[in-house]
Design a protein around this motif. Structure first.
Motif, PDB file in Angstrom:
ATOM      1  N   ASN A 151       0.821  -1.204   0.000  1.00 40.14           N
ATOM      2  CA  ASN A 151       0.000   0.000   0.000  1.00 40.14           C
ATOM      3  C   ASN A 151       0.860   1.261   0.000  1.00 40.14           C
ATOM      4  OD1 ASN A 151       0.167  -1.419   2.747  1.00 40.14           O
ATOM      5  ND2 ASN A 151      -0.178   0.700   3.386  1.00 40.14           N
ATOM      6  N   ALA A 152       0.263   2.330  -0.493  1.00 35.78           N
ATOM      7  CA  ALA A 152       0.922   3.637  -0.549  1.00 35.78           C
ATOM      8  C   ALA A 152       2.206   3.603  -1.383  1.00 35.78           C
ATOM      9  CB  ALA A 152       1.208   4.158   0.862  1.00 35.78           C
ATOM     10  N   SER A 172      -2.063  -6.187   0.904  1.00 36.70           N
ATOM     11  CA  SER A 172      -2.464  -4.781   1.014  1.00 36.70           C
ATOM     12  C   SER A 172      -2.013  -4.011  -0.218  1.00 36.70           C
ATOM     13  CB  SER A 172      -1.850  -4.153   2.277  1.00 36.70           C
ATOM     14  OG  SER A 172      -2.309  -4.806   3.435  1.00 36.70           O
ATOM     15  N   LEU A 173      -2.953  -3.498  -0.975  1.00 37.74           N
ATOM     16  CA  LEU A 173      -2.679  -2.778  -2.215  1.00 37.74           C
ATOM     17  C   LEU A 173      -3.338  -1.408  -2.243  1.00 37.74           C
ATOM     18  CD1 LEU A 173      -3.212  -5.772  -4.648  1.00 37.74           C
ATOM     19  CD2 LEU A 173      -1.040  -4.588  -4.298  1.00 37.74           C
ATOM     20  N   HIS A 174      -3.910  -0.986  -1.144  1.00 38.72           N
ATOM     21  CA  HIS A 174      -4.642   0.279  -1.144  1.00 38.72           C
ATOM     22  C   HIS A 174      -3.694   1.469  -1.306  1.00 38.72           C
ATOM     23  CE1 HIS A 174      -3.784  -0.907   3.045  1.00 38.72           C
ATOM     24  NE2 HIS A 174      -3.654   0.384   3.315  1.00 38.72           N
ATOM     25  N   ILE A 196      -7.836  -3.238  -1.428  1.00 38.86           N
ATOM     26  CA  ILE A 196      -7.576  -2.612  -2.729  1.00 38.86           C
ATOM     27  C   ILE A 196      -8.359  -1.307  -2.871  1.00 38.86           C
ATOM     28  CG2 ILE A 196      -6.801  -4.570  -4.110  1.00 38.86           C
ATOM     29  CD1 ILE A 196      -9.624  -5.185  -4.832  1.00 38.86           C
ATOM     30  N   HIS A 197      -8.699  -0.691  -1.756  1.00 37.81           N
ATOM     31  CA  HIS A 197      -9.406   0.587  -1.816  1.00 37.81           C
ATOM     32  C   HIS A 197      -8.450   1.704  -2.235  1.00 37.81           C
ATOM     33  CE1 HIS A 197      -8.014   0.109   2.401  1.00 37.81           C
ATOM     34  NE2 HIS A 197      -7.761   1.419   2.336  1.00 37.81           N
ATOM     35  N   LYS A 198      -9.035   2.803  -2.653  1.00 42.22           N
ATOM     36  CA  LYS A 198      -8.302   3.990  -3.085  1.00 42.22           C
ATOM     37  C   LYS A 198      -7.331   3.680  -4.227  1.00 42.22           C
ATOM     38  CE  LYS A 198      -8.808   6.633   1.178  1.00 42.22           C
ATOM     39  NZ  LYS A 198      -8.156   7.453   2.218  1.00 42.22           N
ATOM     40  N   ASN A 199      -7.880   3.069  -5.279  1.00 43.39           N
ATOM     41  CA  ASN A 199      -7.162   2.852  -6.528  1.00 43.39           C
ATOM     42  C   ASN A 199      -8.014   3.422  -7.659  1.00 43.39           C
ATOM     43  OD1 ASN A 199      -4.499   1.151  -6.402  1.00 43.39           O
ATOM     44  ND2 ASN A 199      -5.807   0.280  -4.806  1.00 43.39           N
ATOM     45  N   ILE A 217     -12.706  -7.776   2.226  1.00 40.11           N
ATOM     46  CA  ILE A 217     -12.211  -7.136   1.007  1.00 40.11           C
ATOM     47  C   ILE A 217     -12.657  -5.673   1.041  1.00 40.11           C
ATOM     48  CG2 ILE A 217     -12.316  -7.029  -1.505  1.00 40.11           C
ATOM     49  CD1 ILE A 217     -12.688  -9.963  -1.616  1.00 40.11           C
ATOM     50  N   SER A 218     -11.708  -4.775   0.863  1.00 42.13           N
ATOM     51  CA  SER A 218     -12.055  -3.350   0.844  1.00 42.13           C
ATOM     52  C   SER A 218     -11.921  -2.814  -0.580  1.00 42.13           C
ATOM     53  CB  SER A 218     -11.145  -2.565   1.798  1.00 42.13           C
ATOM     54  OG  SER A 218      -9.793  -2.666   1.414  1.00 42.13           O
ATOM     55  N   LEU A 219     -13.008  -2.205  -1.072  1.00 36.49           N
ATOM     56  CA  LEU A 219     -13.068  -1.757  -2.462  1.00 36.49           C
ATOM     57  C   LEU A 219     -13.440  -0.278  -2.602  1.00 36.49           C
ATOM     58  CD1 LEU A 219     -15.046  -4.804  -3.894  1.00 36.49           C
ATOM     59  CD2 LEU A 219     -12.669  -4.238  -4.415  1.00 36.49           C
ATOM     60  N   TYR A 220     -13.585   0.405  -1.522  1.00 33.17           N
ATOM     61  CA  TYR A 220     -14.101   1.779  -1.610  1.00 33.17           C
ATOM     62  C   TYR A 220     -13.104   2.731  -2.278  1.00 33.17           C
ATOM     63  CZ  TYR A 220     -11.439   2.647   2.743  1.00 33.17           C
ATOM     64  OH  TYR A 220     -10.458   2.762   3.702  1.00 33.17           O
ATOM     65  N   GLU A 221     -13.655   3.802  -2.824  1.00 33.50           N
ATOM     66  CA  GLU A 221     -12.899   4.836  -3.527  1.00 33.50           C
ATOM     67  C   GLU A 221     -12.114   4.269  -4.720  1.00 33.50           C
ATOM     68  OE1 GLU A 221     -10.943   7.953  -1.307  1.00 33.50           O
ATOM     69  OE2 GLU A 221     -12.195   7.537   0.460  1.00 33.50           O
ATOM     70  N   ASN A 222     -12.821   3.540  -5.564  1.00 28.69           N
ATOM     71  CA  ASN A 222     -12.334   3.143  -6.876  1.00 28.69           C
ATOM     72  C   ASN A 222     -13.291   3.738  -7.911  1.00 28.69           C
ATOM     73  OD1 ASN A 222      -9.907   1.155  -6.966  1.00 28.69           O
ATOM     74  ND2 ASN A 222     -11.083   0.469  -5.175  1.00 28.69           N
TER      75      ASN A 222
END
Length: 240
Positions: A151-152, A172-174, A196-199, A217-222
């Motif tokens: 991430n980051a 973690s890939l956000h 994977i949020h914020k991509n 699984i986090s997907l928000y802000e894509n």
């Protein structure tokens, strides 16, 4: 008086010699070295003589170049070079085949060498808060990885080889710039938590339904307009 003085001098010299021998012994057999929060910029070449050293912690120093001498440590299991000023990782990292944990987060690393894939025993690899814009295909060789934080960074895509990490449980890939995920992402069947949020993702591969062990699984802000129907196959999912 002179004899007494000489005897005392001999005793002092004997104590000093004993302390020196004890220190040398400790350096030879030590297993852990904590050197964090200093001003270190380099390490002496003689560090490579510590053949039993298992853990070396060097966070929050002033390293601008990866200290290649650590690649000569034959028993090293945990290396922490986080929170330094590194920009590259040398190919010799591939020689550190005993590593189980490698912490390189919070640097300014822009590239990883393909040789990172020779770290077959590494289970924990932290690379968050760097400047990576791509990963080498060799990452797929880290077959023992369980925890991978990316991430980051500045990643725009992932190599398909990342799907060879069948033991991976946390990824973690956000906070990157990912536009797509590999179609074979579902091969990560032991995945428990995927961030994977914020991509900039516009779609999710249908294979994600194979991650039946995933609980979060986090997907928000894509930029997702829809989700694949196969997401309903993720029987363990608790947070979405």
């Amino acid at each position: 008086m002179q004899l007494t003085y000489r005897l005392q001098a001999l005793r002092n010299a004997d104590k000093a010699l004993t302390m020196l021998l004890l220190l040398l012994h400790a350096l030879c057999v030590c297993r852990h070295r904590w050197l964090g929060n200093n001003l270190l910029k380099s390490l002496p070449a003689t560090l490579g003589k510590l053949t039993r050293l298992q853990k070396l912690w060097l966070p929050s120093n002033n390293f601008r170049q990866f200290p290649e001498v650590v690649c000569n440590l034959p028993a090293i299991e945990w290396l922490d070079l986080s929170e330094n000023k590194l920009t590259t990782v040398p190919a010799c990292i591939g020689r550190m085949t005993t590593l189980g944990r490698l912490d390189l987060h919070s640097n300014n690393i822009q590239r990883l060498p393909d040789e990172v894939g020779q770290l077959k025993q590494v289970k924990h690899l932290s690379l968050h808060f760097n400047a990576l814009d791509q990963l080498p295909a060799g990452i797929g060789g880290c077959e023992g990885l369980v925890w991978l934080s990316l991430n980051a960074n500045k990643l725009t895509q992932l190599p398909d080889e990342i799907c060879n990490l069948h033991e991976l449980a946390r990824l973690s890939l956000h906070i990157n710039e990912l536009k797509r995920l590999p179609e074979s992402i579902g091969a990560l069947v032991n995945m428990e938590a995927l961030s994977i949020h914020k991509n900039q993702l516009t779609s999710i591969p249908t294979g994600i339904g194979r991650m039946r062990e995933a609980t979060r699984i986090s997907l928000y802000e894509n930029q997702l307009a829809e989700l694949p129907a196969e997401i309903g196959d993720m029987a363990s999912l608790q947070e979405l």
